[in-house]
Design a protein around this motif. Structure first.
Motif, PDB file in Angstrom:
ATOM      1  N   ARG A 620      10.640   1.468  -4.304  1.00  0.00           N
ATOM      2  CA  ARG A 620      10.704   0.164  -4.973  1.00  0.00           C
ATOM      3  C   ARG A 620      12.149  -0.297  -4.985  1.00  0.00           C
ATOM      4  NH1 ARG A 620       7.004  -2.615  -7.624  1.00  0.00           N
ATOM      5  NH2 ARG A 620       7.581  -4.168  -9.196  1.00  0.00           N
ATOM      6  N   TYR A 621      12.374  -1.594  -4.732  1.00  0.00           N
ATOM      7  CA  TYR A 621      13.737  -2.105  -4.600  1.00  0.00           C
ATOM      8  C   TYR A 621      13.803  -3.499  -5.209  1.00  0.00           C
ATOM      9  CZ  TYR A 621      11.547  -4.773  -0.888  1.00  0.00           C
ATOM     10  OH  TYR A 621      10.713  -5.616  -0.197  1.00  0.00           O
ATOM     11  N   GLY A 665      15.051 -17.950  -4.395  1.00  0.00           N
ATOM     12  CA  GLY A 665      16.265 -17.890  -5.202  1.00  0.00           C
ATOM     13  C   GLY A 665      16.215 -16.751  -6.188  1.00  0.00           C
ATOM     14  N   GLY A 666      17.366 -16.458  -6.801  1.00  0.00           N
ATOM     15  CA  GLY A 666      17.415 -15.391  -7.790  1.00  0.00           C
ATOM     16  C   GLY A 666      17.186 -14.032  -7.146  1.00  0.00           C
ATOM     17  N   THR A 667      16.503 -13.140  -7.866  1.00  0.00           N
ATOM     18  CA  THR A 667      16.237 -11.801  -7.352  1.00  0.00           C
ATOM     19  C   THR A 667      14.746 -11.631  -7.099  1.00  0.00           C
ATOM     20  OG1 THR A 667      15.968 -10.912  -9.571  1.00  0.00           O
ATOM     21  CG2 THR A 667      18.191 -10.861  -8.632  1.00  0.00           C
ATOM     22  N   TRP A 668      14.429 -10.573  -6.350  1.00  0.00           N
ATOM     23  CA  TRP A 668      13.024 -10.302  -6.029  1.00  0.00           C
ATOM     24  C   TRP A 668      12.815  -8.799  -6.010  1.00  0.00           C
ATOM     25  CZ3 TRP A 668       8.442 -12.419  -5.868  1.00  0.00           C
ATOM     26  CH2 TRP A 668       7.417 -11.762  -5.216  1.00  0.00           C
ATOM     27  N   THR A 669      11.783  -8.323  -6.670  1.00  0.00           N
ATOM     28  CA  THR A 669      11.450  -6.904  -6.690  1.00  0.00           C
ATOM     29  C   THR A 669      10.223  -6.659  -5.833  1.00  0.00           C
ATOM     30  OG1 THR A 669      12.358  -6.618  -8.899  1.00  0.00           O
ATOM     31  CG2 THR A 669      10.825  -4.945  -8.145  1.00  0.00           C
ATOM     32  N   GLY A 670      10.308  -5.678  -4.958  1.00  0.00           N
ATOM     33  CA  GLY A 670       9.189  -5.374  -4.078  1.00  0.00           C
ATOM     34  C   GLY A 670       9.119  -3.891  -3.771  1.00  0.00           C
ATOM     35  N   THR A 671       8.176  -3.520  -2.912  1.00  0.00           N
ATOM     36  CA  THR A 671       8.012  -2.127  -2.509  1.00  0.00           C
ATOM     37  C   THR A 671       7.962  -2.044  -0.995  1.00  0.00           C
ATOM     38  OG1 THR A 671       5.594  -2.293  -2.632  1.00  0.00           O
ATOM     39  CG2 THR A 671       6.750  -1.497  -4.589  1.00  0.00           C
ATOM     40  N   PHE A 672       8.369  -0.900  -0.469  1.00  0.00           N
ATOM     41  CA  PHE A 672       8.259  -0.608   0.957  1.00  0.00           C
ATOM     42  C   PHE A 672       7.759   0.824   1.074  1.00  0.00           C
ATOM     43  CE2 PHE A 672      10.019   1.245   4.851  1.00  0.00           C
ATOM     44  CZ  PHE A 672       9.476   0.384   5.797  1.00  0.00           C
ATOM     45  N   GLY A 673       6.764   1.027   1.916  1.00  0.00           N
ATOM     46  CA  GLY A 673       6.198   2.361   2.052  1.00  0.00           C
ATOM     47  C   GLY A 673       5.869   2.697   3.485  1.00  0.00           C
ATOM     48  N   LEU A 674       5.722   3.983   3.736  1.00  0.00           N
ATOM     49  CA  LEU A 674       5.374   4.498   5.059  1.00  0.00           C
ATOM     50  C   LEU A 674       4.169   5.418   4.938  1.00  0.00           C
ATOM     51  CD1 LEU A 674       8.896   5.452   6.469  1.00  0.00           C
ATOM     52  CD2 LEU A 674       7.517   3.473   7.135  1.00  0.00           C
ATOM     53  N   ASN A 675       3.258   5.311   5.900  1.00  0.00           N
ATOM     54  CA  ASN A 675       2.146   6.248   6.078  1.00  0.00           C
ATOM     55  C   ASN A 675       2.406   7.060   7.329  1.00  0.00           C
ATOM     56  OD1 ASN A 675       0.715   5.461   3.910  1.00  0.00           O
ATOM     57  ND2 ASN A 675      -1.128   4.865   5.008  1.00  0.00           N
TER      58      ASN A 675
END
Length: 680
Positions: A620-621, A665-675
């Motif tokens: 999560r970033y 704009g502003g900030t954004w929180t998301g996820t990145f994953g690998l299978n």
């Protein structure tokens, strides 16, 4: 302070998952405790049976939860205790001026149950914190106690060998003014007062070693935890007190068996230490003077070893039967899958049982002629008008694929059949442009309040008003999505792991469109999978709207959108051995998307060389206003696969291009994953 709806929701959820199993357990536990007291059961029987009865309480709560996990449709039955989630039309007022919007009040019983649940949970938390504090204090006391004199340690070791205790047991000196006590399970410690010696020391050590032999400290700690978790239930506390007495009676019997000629010495020891304290959670020889008479009476009629063993076997069998009965009763009281059928509802139109019913569709049904047309069809019955009868009827219905009203039900009555019938007849005749989902007509659920009131003469259309939270359910000018549904579709990223597993379905997200046109308080109303829920929420958070308006002013308006995740026909959902897939972000939208994709394509050979285990890794970033990721946290996974996911997120190529960032704009929180599917 939670509002009534929140309390009712809590009460409805707790009814099937907490209170019904607790009620079933209470009946069983009352029977068991009553039988033990009437028969004056020996400790060899009472200890396992009472222990099983107390353990059956968390078991009774675990059974409905397990049924919910094994049979996912079971929780649907809980909807029978709460108002359904439907789209509401503005209130229609007949016979007078505009009235305040009438909402269906949550049932008073569920609100009371919600208050009771909240109080019980708060009491449980406080009691568990106290038990945890007692455990910490006991650990400090244990570390601070000095070793016992060598003579006491030698006497303890000899008594340990006679009692058949294989584990080493340490002897320490008890604090001044304390009774002998035992602490610990895997590394037990026996605390002995400095002034204790001779025959009294022998019987005291025999008592404490009886606790060590049966691992009483561990059972006692588990008992305290369960009793604290259910501190609000008087029967749980009564069982705990009975267990304390049974545990000491069993130790008394072991002392008399080991030291048959020292009954008087042992009784004097109990009298001496009856009122002296022991540290919290410790097993003390005295345990208070309230049970002393019962214990001394029990010592006057000791059991033979053979009879004690037979009773112990019967007690364990009875305890096992108690657990089985508790699980069976909990399963019987657990909610069973059934369509909601709210008590008191009255069907006013023939049911339509074909196809799925949507709470929100891509294109909502439109009332032909608007609310004015519905208002014109409503007549205040003359008899009720002359008699001054007023009231509000709440009607729920389903708009069919043809735009007709079906499944018309009276959720709340005016208290007068004439008014109810007039409202039902007007709503039954309403016609809609049908709702659309993926370009096809679908069935959609609606509800409308109809108010009959006398003041003011001719009826006028009601003016929408904000709820208690200041948010409008309907405004004069509804919010409009900037860019239309295409803007939402472009933001939706299908989670790769859900795609790989063939998970699809519709997620309905509810949120508030703010006065500035932003999105606040997004929440999932319906979803087939948590991963799809997260993807839908990520897509919705960055939407922009033309705000809703009331009286020409921008106002917050509650809104809902459906997001459908559907896989192309024939798409292969499996992963080939050695394959790596990613999810959580559309790499093609990144400024360095080509570089990221090249890295992902090279991962299989790298992971194979490192003999990495298959599985998933998720990170999560947060992306700052400058497009640079920061605050990177590990959600799941480990090893080389997690290292690869972290390296990709931290790489400069992961920076988003201007205008392509998921957030505006502003900030954004998301996820990145690998299978990763490991070869072989």
């Amino acid at each position: 302070m939670p509002d009534a709806a929140t309390l009712a929701s809590l009460g409805g959820a707790a009814l099937g998952s907490l209170w019904l199993p607790v009620a079933a357990w209470t009946v069983l536990a009352l029977i068991i405790e009553g039988a033990l007291r009437l028969t004056r059961a020996e400790a060899a029987v009472g200890l396992p049976v009472r222990g099983a009865a107390l353990a059956a309480l968390p078991v009774a709560l675990a059974v409905p939860a397990a049924l919910g996990a094994w049979a996912p449709n079971v929780p649907v039955a809980l909807a029978a205790f709460a108002p359904p989630a439907v789209t509401w039309l503005p209130e229609v007022v007949v016979g007078g001026g505009a009235a305040a919007p009438a909402l269906v009040a949550p049932p008073a019983g569920l609100i009371a149950l919600g208050v009771l649940t909240a109080l019980a949970l708060a009491a449980s938390v406080v009691a568990l914190v106290r038990v945890a504090g007692g455990a910490l204090r006991l650990a400090r006391v244990r570390r601070a106690l000095p070793p016992a004199p060598p003579a006491v340690a030698a006497a303890l070791d000899a008594a340990r060998q006679r009692a058949g205790v294989g584990r080493p047991v340490a002897a320490v000196e008890a604090p001044p003014g304390a009774a002998p006590f035992t602490v610990g399970w895997r590394r037990p410690v026996v605390a002995v007062p400095a002034d204790l010696g001779g025959a009294a020391l022998d019987v005291a050590l025999a008592h404490e070693l009886a606790h060590v032999r049966r691992a009483d400290f561990a059972w006692h700690a588990a008992q305290r935890a369960v009793a604290a978790a259910f501190v609000w239930h008087p029967l749980a506390q009564a069982l705990g007190r009975g267990l304390d007495l049974d545990r000491e009676r069993a130790a008394d019997a072991a002392v008399l068996a080991a030291c048959p000629g020292r009954r008087r010495t042992y009784a004097d020891l109990l009298l001496r230490y009856a009122s002296l304290p022991a540290p919290p959670l410790a097993l003390g020889a005295g345990r208070g003077d309230s049970s002393l008479k019962t214990r001394i009476d029990a010592m006057t009629c000791t059991l033979s070893p053979d009879r004690a063993r037979r009773l112990a076997r019967r007690g364990r069998l009875a305890g096992l039967l108690t657990l089985v009965l508790a699980g069976g009763l909990a399963a019987m009281t657990a909610p069973h899958p059934a369509p909601p059928d709210p008590a008191g509802d009255r069907a006013l139109a023939p049911p339509d049982t074909t196809d799925e019913v949507y709470e929100v569709a891509d294109v909502q049904p439109q009332l032909i002629g608007g609310l004015e047309g519905l208002q014109e069809r409503l007549d205040y019955p003359e008899l009720q008008h002359q008699a001054g009868v007023e009231g509000t009827a709440v009607l729920q219905f389903i708009v069919s694929k043809e735009g007709a009203v079906t499944d018309l039900q009276l959720l709340r009555s005016t208290g007068n059949d004439g008014l109810d019938q007039a409202a039902a007849e007007a709503v039954r005749e309403a016609r809609f442009e049908p709702g659309m989902q993926d370009g096809q007509p679908v069935r959609v659920r609606f509800a409308v309040p109809v108010t009959f009131q006398l003041e003011g003469g001719a009826a006028t259309p009601p003016v929408p008003e904000a709820g208690a939270d200041g948010v409008y359910n309907v405004a004069e000018v509804q919010p409009e999505l900037v860019g239309g549904l295409e803007a939402l579709q472009e933001r939706v990223v299908y989670p790769e792991d859900a795609r790989a597993e063939g998970v699809e379905g519709q997620v309905v997200v509810q949120f508030v469109v703010t006065e500035a046109g932003g999105v606040a308080d997004p929440a999932v109303l319906r979803s087939p999978d948590d991963r799809l829920s997260a993807a839908a929420l990520d897509a919705v958070r960055g939407l922009r709207f033309e705000p809703g308006r009331q009286g020409g002013e921008a106002v917050p308006v509650r809104f809902a959108v459906p997001i459908t995740f559907r896989l192309p026909a024939g798409e292969d959902q499996g992963m080939a051995p050695g394959e790596v897939r990613y999810w959580g972000v559309d790499v093609s939208r990144l400024s360095g998307g080509a570089e990221i994709e090249r890295r992902i394509r090279s991962l299989p050979s790298t992971l194979a060389q490192e003999n990495a285990a298959g599985g998933t890794a998720e990170v999560r970033y947060t992306i700052g206003a400058d497009g640079v990721p920061y605050d990177i946290d590990v959600v799941s996974g480990g090893g080389p696969l997690l290292d690869a996911a972290l390296a990709i997120v931290r790489a400069p190529a992961f920076h988003t291009a201007e205008g392509a960032r998921p957030g505006l704009g502003g900030t954004w929180t998301g996820t990145f994953g690998l299978n990763y599917q490991r070869p072989g």
